[in-house]
Design an enzyme around this catalytic site. Sequence first.
Site: not given
Ligand code: PLP
Length: 380
Positions: A182
């Site tokens: 990110k």
């Molecule tokens: C659009 C979206 N939502 C949610 C997530 C979930 O994030 P996390 O990996 O911190 O659980 C991601 C992770 O890549 C994502 O791209």
Amino acid sequence: MRKDFLPFTRPQVTEEDIRQVEAVLRSGWLTNGPRNVEFEEAVCKYVGNRSAVCLTSETAAMHLLTKIFDLKPGDEVITPSLTWVSMINMVALSGAVPVFAEVDRDTLMVTPETVAAKITPRTKLIVPVHYAGAPCDIDGIRKVAGAIPVVEDAAHALGASYKGRKIGGGDTTCLFSFHAIKNITTAEGGMVVSNDEKLISDFRRWKFHGIVVDAFDRENRGRAPQAEVSFPGFKYNLSDIQAALGASQLSRIDRINAKRRELAMLYRELLADIEEIKPLADPSGYDFEHAWHLFIVRVVSPKLDRDAFMKALKAENIGTGLHFRCAHLQKYYRETMGCRPGMLPATEFNSDHICSLPLFPDMTGDDVADVAAAIKKVLA
Ligand SMILES: Cc1ncc(COP(=O)(O)O)c(C=O)c1O
């Protein structure tokens, strides 16, 4: 051909980031504590909102959301299929039904119209996604939602703005991810940001065993060690090691995003004359600022499909990513919900044709030129 491999992404970790993490390691307090508080306050200040809670991932935030909204079998949650599977899986785990809203073919985002088309008396929650770093039309979506709560998936959108306000600011509830790819990272981590104090205090209790008071509260805030479980909760608290990394990264988010923007603009220029490569379009109808989390193109060549294109670029020492394969046609959702091709034409077209090109703040303009040259070579 490039001599060294250009990955699709690489986290930027500076000497200052390392110093901040080292300071936590030397401090005697490793798990959630003062650096969590500092990171939460810094994100609130940056986006312009009231309260926040750090969590171990955005998926954890989504899991808690399903608990706090008390999702049950028969309830429906509207979200896109063209996204990472986290929210959809958490809804499925709760027993409720993920209801997939179609996306705009060229921005990959749900619209007020596609969301409105899926609202029923059973809709309990709407979770739109700000895709690739661009903001969706959140005012329009909230308008069609009426009294149904809207929680924004802002995994890609830290630093983006919509009609002059930062995503995550104002009277919104937004979920952020700080996973390693990110725009800022804590390796793994997430945060919920909201102006709703009651919701934030629910997240705090759910994240730590259903106990109102955690170890940091007891040691440092003089709260009673006798605090009890008021309901069985989870253990999703972020460590201070990670929060310190996040706060250090956040202090340069505008520089990170400016560099991402510069690289994205160069991509647009160098790819403009390649007919088989179609970058995403900007959203239209409102002012916005893009956080440029991803630079996504659609590969529409009669000679080379997307998967062969990704493989050919890899042979040229260029890494790529796929964000994302639509969820509704994956095994579990085909088998349990009876989802079939043809249900969501724009989603499915993009699922088959999208590819994310390398984009990270330590890349150079020469790297972008290498990607463009390799694309021309493999298409020829
Ligand atoms: C659009 C979206 N939502 C949610 C997530 C979930 O994030 P996390 O990996 O911190 O659980 C991601 C992770 O890549 C994502 O791209």
